[in-house]
Design a protein around this motif. Structure first.
Motif, PDB file in Angstrom:
ATOM      1  N   UNK A 137       0.828  -1.198   0.000  1.00 47.84           N
ATOM      2  CA  UNK A 137       0.000   0.000   0.000  1.00 47.84           C
ATOM      3  C   UNK A 137       0.866   1.254   0.000  1.00 47.84           C
ATOM      4  N   UNK A 138       1.950   1.233   0.765  1.00 45.94           N
ATOM      5  CA  UNK A 138       2.865   2.369   0.797  1.00 45.94           C
ATOM      6  C   UNK A 138       3.546   2.551  -0.564  1.00 45.94           C
ATOM      7  N   UNK A 139       3.834   1.442  -1.253  1.00 49.84           N
ATOM      8  CA  UNK A 139       4.441   1.533  -2.582  1.00 49.84           C
ATOM      9  C   UNK A 139       3.481   2.198  -3.576  1.00 49.84           C
ATOM     10  N   UNK A 140       2.207   1.842  -3.509  1.00 47.47           N
ATOM     11  CA  UNK A 140       1.212   2.460  -4.395  1.00 47.47           C
ATOM     12  C   UNK A 140       1.063   3.935  -4.066  1.00 47.47           C
ATOM     13  N   UNK A 141       1.026   4.280  -2.787  1.00 52.50           N
ATOM     14  CA  UNK A 141       0.907   5.684  -2.376  1.00 52.50           C
ATOM     15  C   UNK A 141       2.112   6.480  -2.877  1.00 52.50           C
ATOM     16  N   UNK A 142       3.298   5.927  -2.717  1.00 53.08           N
ATOM     17  CA  UNK A 142       4.510   6.598  -3.170  1.00 53.08           C
ATOM     18  C   UNK A 142       4.542   6.778  -4.679  1.00 53.08           C
ATOM     19  N   UNK A 143       4.124   5.763  -5.406  1.00 52.31           N
ATOM     20  CA  UNK A 143       4.095   5.845  -6.868  1.00 52.31           C
ATOM     21  C   UNK A 143       3.099   6.893  -7.326  1.00 52.31           C
ATOM     22  N   UNK A 144       1.920   6.916  -6.721  1.00 47.50           N
ATOM     23  CA  UNK A 144       0.905   7.905  -7.100  1.00 47.50           C
ATOM     24  C   UNK A 144       1.382   9.319  -6.782  1.00 47.50           C
ATOM     25  N   UNK A 145       2.051   9.481  -5.648  1.00 50.20           N
ATOM     26  CA  UNK A 145       2.590  10.789  -5.275  1.00 50.20           C
ATOM     27  C   UNK A 145       3.632  11.251  -6.293  1.00 50.20           C
ATOM     28  N   UNK A 146       4.537  10.369  -6.655  1.00 50.03           N
ATOM     29  CA  UNK A 146       5.595  10.704  -7.605  1.00 50.03           C
ATOM     30  C   UNK A 146       5.014  11.135  -8.951  1.00 50.03           C
ATOM     31  N   UNK A 147       4.063  10.369  -9.457  1.00 47.02           N
ATOM     32  CA  UNK A 147       3.469  10.660 -10.767  1.00 47.02           C
ATOM     33  C   UNK A 147       2.684  11.965 -10.701  1.00 47.02           C
ATOM     34  N   UNK A 148       1.926  12.176  -9.636  1.00 47.34           N
ATOM     35  CA  UNK A 148       1.139  13.397  -9.503  1.00 47.34           C
ATOM     36  C   UNK A 148       2.047  14.613  -9.429  1.00 47.34           C
ATOM     37  N   UNK A 149       3.122  14.522  -8.658  1.00 45.25           N
ATOM     38  CA  UNK A 149       4.060  15.636  -8.533  1.00 45.25           C
ATOM     39  C   UNK A 149       4.694  15.968  -9.876  1.00 45.25           C
ATOM     40  N   UNK A 150       5.075  14.953 -10.646  1.00 45.77           N
ATOM     41  CA  UNK A 150       5.681  15.167 -11.955  1.00 45.77           C
ATOM     42  C   UNK A 150       4.666  15.741 -12.951  1.00 45.77           C
ATOM     43  N   UNK A 151       3.413  15.303 -12.850  1.00 46.36           N
ATOM     44  CA  UNK A 151       2.385  15.793 -13.777  1.00 46.36           C
ATOM     45  C   UNK A 151       2.071  17.261 -13.518  1.00 46.36           C
ATOM     46  N   UNK A 152       2.132  17.689 -12.266  1.00 44.10           N
ATOM     47  CA  UNK A 152       1.826  19.075 -11.944  1.00 44.10           C
ATOM     48  C   UNK A 152       3.018  20.006 -12.182  1.00 44.10           C
ATOM     49  N   UNK A 153       4.212  19.472 -12.096  1.00 43.46           N
ATOM     50  CA  UNK A 153       5.412  20.315 -12.185  1.00 43.46           C
ATOM     51  C   UNK A 153       5.994  20.465 -13.493  1.00 43.46           C
TER      52      UNK A 153
END
Length: 46
Positions: free
Chosen positions: A30-46
């Motif tokens: 679950x932490x791996x999925x949360x981390x992956x989603x965070x990484x992708x979201x941060x890159x998509x916004x930046x």
């Protein structure tokens, strides 16, 4: 590319915030999925 990946994540991967998951009690997968989603979201916004 990250914007497309973020949309796919939104459709496919579960949202743990809607399930009210406690991060202190989250399993490693679950932490791996949360981390992956965070990484992708941060890159998509930046």
């Amino acid at each position: 590319m990250y914007k497309i990946l973020a949309q796919i994540n939104k459709l496919i991967l579960p949202s743990f915030t809607k399930q009210r998951l406690d991060l202190a009690k989250a399993k490693k997968w679950q932490m791996a999925i949360i981390g992956f989603r965070y990484y992708v979201t941060k890159r998509a916004l930046g």
